[in-house]
Design a protein around this motif. Structure first.
Motif, PDB file in Angstrom:
ATOM      1  N   VAL A  25      48.052  -1.854  34.648  1.00  0.00           N
ATOM      2  CA  VAL A  25      48.412  -3.066  33.929  1.00  0.00           C
ATOM      3  C   VAL A  25      48.056  -4.295  34.759  1.00  0.00           C
ATOM      4  CG1 VAL A  25      50.343  -4.371  32.954  1.00  0.00           C
ATOM      5  CG2 VAL A  25      50.237  -1.904  32.640  1.00  0.00           C
ATOM      6  N   LEU A  26      48.214  -4.186  36.077  1.00  0.00           N
ATOM      7  CA  LEU A  26      47.876  -5.296  36.955  1.00  0.00           C
ATOM      8  C   LEU A  26      46.382  -5.625  36.882  1.00  0.00           C
ATOM      9  CD1 LEU A  26      48.666  -7.335  39.140  1.00  0.00           C
ATOM     10  CD2 LEU A  26      48.200  -5.548  40.827  1.00  0.00           C
ATOM     11  N   VAL A  27      45.541  -4.599  36.925  1.00  0.00           N
ATOM     12  CA  VAL A  27      44.094  -4.803  36.848  1.00  0.00           C
ATOM     13  C   VAL A  27      43.724  -5.421  35.505  1.00  0.00           C
ATOM     14  CG1 VAL A  27      41.855  -3.647  36.802  1.00  0.00           C
ATOM     15  CG2 VAL A  27      43.577  -2.954  38.476  1.00  0.00           C
ATOM     16  N   GLU A  28      44.311  -4.921  34.437  1.00  0.00           N
ATOM     17  CA  GLU A  28      44.043  -5.460  33.102  1.00  0.00           C
ATOM     18  C   GLU A  28      44.483  -6.921  33.010  1.00  0.00           C
ATOM     19  OE1 GLU A  28      45.404  -4.356  28.628  1.00  0.00           O
ATOM     20  OE2 GLU A  28      44.896  -2.689  29.950  1.00  0.00           O
ATOM     21  N   GLY A  29      45.630  -7.232  33.585  1.00  0.00           N
ATOM     22  CA  GLY A  29      46.114  -8.612  33.585  1.00  0.00           C
ATOM     23  C   GLY A  29      45.206  -9.538  34.374  1.00  0.00           C
ATOM     24  N   ILE A  30      44.714  -9.055  35.506  1.00  0.00           N
ATOM     25  CA  ILE A  30      43.808  -9.854  36.330  1.00  0.00           C
ATOM     26  C   ILE A  30      42.498 -10.108  35.578  1.00  0.00           C
ATOM     27  CG2 ILE A  30      42.369  -9.817  38.406  1.00  0.00           C
ATOM     28  CD1 ILE A  30      44.748  -8.403  39.802  1.00  0.00           C
ATOM     29  N   ILE A  31      41.969  -9.079  34.955  1.00  0.00           N
ATOM     30  CA  ILE A  31      40.712  -9.225  34.207  1.00  0.00           C
ATOM     31  C   ILE A  31      40.901 -10.184  33.033  1.00  0.00           C
ATOM     32  CG2 ILE A  31      39.084  -8.009  32.711  1.00  0.00           C
ATOM     33  CD1 ILE A  31      39.427  -5.584  34.631  1.00  0.00           C
ATOM     34  N   GLU A  76      30.072 -12.026  14.618  1.00  0.00           N
ATOM     35  CA  GLU A  76      29.422 -10.771  14.961  1.00  0.00           C
ATOM     36  C   GLU A  76      28.267 -11.068  15.905  1.00  0.00           C
ATOM     37  OE1 GLU A  76      28.459  -8.349  11.604  1.00  0.00           O
ATOM     38  OE2 GLU A  76      30.314  -8.881  10.579  1.00  0.00           O
ATOM     39  N   LEU A  77      28.408 -10.569  17.126  1.00  0.00           N
ATOM     40  CA  LEU A  77      27.407 -10.850  18.142  1.00  0.00           C
ATOM     41  C   LEU A  77      26.615  -9.612  18.540  1.00  0.00           C
ATOM     42  CD1 LEU A  77      29.541 -13.214  20.369  1.00  0.00           C
ATOM     43  CD2 LEU A  77      27.850 -13.842  18.659  1.00  0.00           C
ATOM     44  N   GLY A  78      26.752  -8.551  17.791  1.00  0.00           N
ATOM     45  CA  GLY A  78      25.952  -7.349  18.014  1.00  0.00           C
ATOM     46  C   GLY A  78      26.230  -6.676  19.340  1.00  0.00           C
ATOM     47  N   ALA A  79      25.180  -6.369  20.073  1.00  0.00           N
ATOM     48  CA  ALA A  79      25.284  -5.588  21.309  1.00  0.00           C
ATOM     49  C   ALA A  79      26.148  -6.277  22.362  1.00  0.00           C
ATOM     50  CB  ALA A  79      23.892  -5.323  21.874  1.00  0.00           C
ATOM     51  N   VAL A  80      26.198  -7.607  22.328  1.00  0.00           N
ATOM     52  CA  VAL A  80      26.987  -8.329  23.324  1.00  0.00           C
ATOM     53  C   VAL A  80      28.468  -8.000  23.196  1.00  0.00           C
ATOM     54  CG1 VAL A  80      27.642 -10.626  24.134  1.00  0.00           C
ATOM     55  CG2 VAL A  80      25.305 -10.183  23.442  1.00  0.00           C
ATOM     56  N   GLU A  81      28.940  -7.821  21.968  1.00  0.00           N
ATOM     57  CA  GLU A  81      30.356  -7.531  21.784  1.00  0.00           C
ATOM     58  C   GLU A  81      30.658  -6.042  21.662  1.00  0.00           C
ATOM     59  OE1 GLU A  81      31.910  -9.182  18.184  1.00  0.00           O
ATOM     60  OE2 GLU A  81      30.278  -8.389  16.993  1.00  0.00           O
ATOM     61  N   GLU A  82      29.654  -5.237  21.374  1.00  0.00           N
ATOM     62  CA  GLU A  82      29.891  -3.807  21.187  1.00  0.00           C
ATOM     63  C   GLU A  82      29.895  -3.038  22.496  1.00  0.00           C
ATOM     64  OE1 GLU A  82      26.872  -2.692  18.446  1.00  0.00           O
ATOM     65  OE2 GLU A  82      27.756  -3.834  16.807  1.00  0.00           O
ATOM     66  N   GLY A  83      29.043  -3.430  23.425  1.00  0.00           N
ATOM     67  CA  GLY A  83      28.962  -2.722  24.695  1.00  0.00           C
ATOM     68  C   GLY A  83      30.161  -3.012  25.573  1.00  0.00           C
ATOM     69  N   GLN A  84      30.499  -2.070  26.415  1.00  0.00           N
ATOM     70  CA  GLN A  84      31.609  -2.275  27.329  1.00  0.00           C
ATOM     71  C   GLN A  84      31.386  -1.515  28.623  1.00  0.00           C
ATOM     72  OE1 GLN A  84      35.193  -1.024  25.447  1.00  0.00           O
ATOM     73  NE2 GLN A  84      34.336   0.865  24.681  1.00  0.00           N
ATOM     74  N   ILE A  85      32.110  -1.929  29.623  1.00  0.00           N
ATOM     75  CA  ILE A  85      32.009  -1.312  30.931  1.00  0.00           C
ATOM     76  C   ILE A  85      33.423  -1.010  31.409  1.00  0.00           C
ATOM     77  CG2 ILE A  85      32.003  -3.536  32.121  1.00  0.00           C
ATOM     78  CD1 ILE A  85      30.051  -2.341  34.138  1.00  0.00           C
ATOM     79  N   ALA A  86      33.570   0.035  32.186  1.00  0.00           N
ATOM     80  CA  ALA A  86      34.884   0.387  32.725  1.00  0.00           C
ATOM     81  C   ALA A  86      35.021  -0.181  34.134  1.00  0.00           C
ATOM     82  CB  ALA A  86      35.061   1.896  32.750  1.00  0.00           C
ATOM     83  N   ILE A  87      36.090  -0.937  34.329  1.00  0.00           N
ATOM     84  CA  ILE A  87      36.414  -1.470  35.648  1.00  0.00           C
ATOM     85  C   ILE A  87      37.822  -0.993  35.981  1.00  0.00           C
ATOM     86  CG2 ILE A  87      36.801  -3.546  37.031  1.00  0.00           C
ATOM     87  CD1 ILE A  87      34.795  -4.986  35.233  1.00  0.00           C
ATOM     88  N   ALA A  88      37.920  -0.118  36.947  1.00  0.00           N
ATOM     89  CA  ALA A  88      39.211   0.442  37.366  1.00  0.00           C
ATOM     90  C   ALA A  88      39.985   0.989  36.166  1.00  0.00           C
ATOM     91  CB  ALA A  88      40.022  -0.591  38.128  1.00  0.00           C
ATOM     92  N   ASP A  89      39.351   1.827  35.388  1.00  0.00           N
ATOM     93  CA  ASP A  89      39.946   2.455  34.197  1.00  0.00           C
ATOM     94  C   ASP A  89      40.356   1.465  33.109  1.00  0.00           C
ATOM     95  OD1 ASP A  89      39.616   5.013  35.231  1.00  0.00           O
ATOM     96  OD2 ASP A  89      41.564   4.980  36.238  1.00  0.00           O
ATOM     97  N   THR A  90      39.778   0.274  33.142  1.00  0.00           N
ATOM     98  CA  THR A  90      40.023  -0.726  32.108  1.00  0.00           C
ATOM     99  C   THR A  90      38.689  -1.066  31.468  1.00  0.00           C
ATOM    100  OG1 THR A  90      41.864  -1.654  33.368  1.00  0.00           O
ATOM    101  CG2 THR A  90      40.918  -3.040  31.665  1.00  0.00           C
TER     102      THR A  90
END
Length: 185
Positions: A2-8, A125-139
């Motif tokens: 939760v801390l990592v998510e809050g920081i992000i 709707e911004l296409g690939a910019v909003e659909e893609g995601q990356i995991a940072i510390a399980d977030t």
């Protein structure tokens, strides 16, 4: 977790607020205009972006450029026809007049936006910019959020360079420090 998510999330929200505050500071600090219409102009850019990107179907990068140009032109018109007549007033009348004029412009723009676009929220709707995601510390962080943070960092790096390493920056700092002396030719 939760801390990592809050920081992000704080970094993302802080990036948006920092860019907004920097633009407000430039307008007020350099031009000495307490612009009460700043948020309405910012919202106008968002409406233009939405209309061009979603309604006309143009790519989001073109919509972004169109929004910047449109609000830039609108700002120039406001400055030329509504604010410049106040420049020759004494300081008290000038500040009071600018606040009243820009507050009035803000109210007019807000009513205009409500009449033209309605008051319902919009989804972009911004296409690939909003659909893609990356995991940072399980977030999971959406690419769009990363783009916002990268844009803020890039904008501040550019402003730092502009302010500290160019003649424009020297001129801006001179105006902020002593407007009268900076106008001597």
């Amino acid at each position: 977790m939760v801390l990592v998510e809050g920081i992000i999330n704080g970094l993302i929200a802080g990036s948006i607020l920092a860019m907004f505050a920097a633009s407000f500071t430039l307008v007020f600090g350099v031009m000495d205009i307490p612009n009460m219409a700043h948020a309405a102009l910012f919202a106008g850019g968002a409406y233009v972006f939405f209309h061009i990107q979603n309604q006309m179907g143009l790519p989001w990068i073109l919509a972004l450029v169109a929004a910047i140009v449109t609000i830039g032109v609108l700002s120039a018109v406001i400055e030329q026809y509504l604010l410049s007549p106040l420049y020759d007033r004494d300081e008290r009348e000038y500040v009071f007049g600018v606040i009243l004029v820009t507050l009035g412009v803000s109210f007019i723009l807000e009513r205009l936006y409500a009449n033209v676009f309605g008051s319902r929220p919009f989804y972009l709707e911004l296409g690939a910019v909003e659909e893609g995601q990356i995991a940072i510390a399980d977030t999971s962080v959406v690419y769009l959020d990363l783009l916002v943070v990268a844009t803020a960092i890039g904008s501040f790096a550019f402003l730092h360079w502009l302010n500290n390493h160019t003649m424009v920056g020297y001129g801006l700092r001179a105006i902020v420090q002593d407007r009268e002396l900076a106008n001597i030719k």
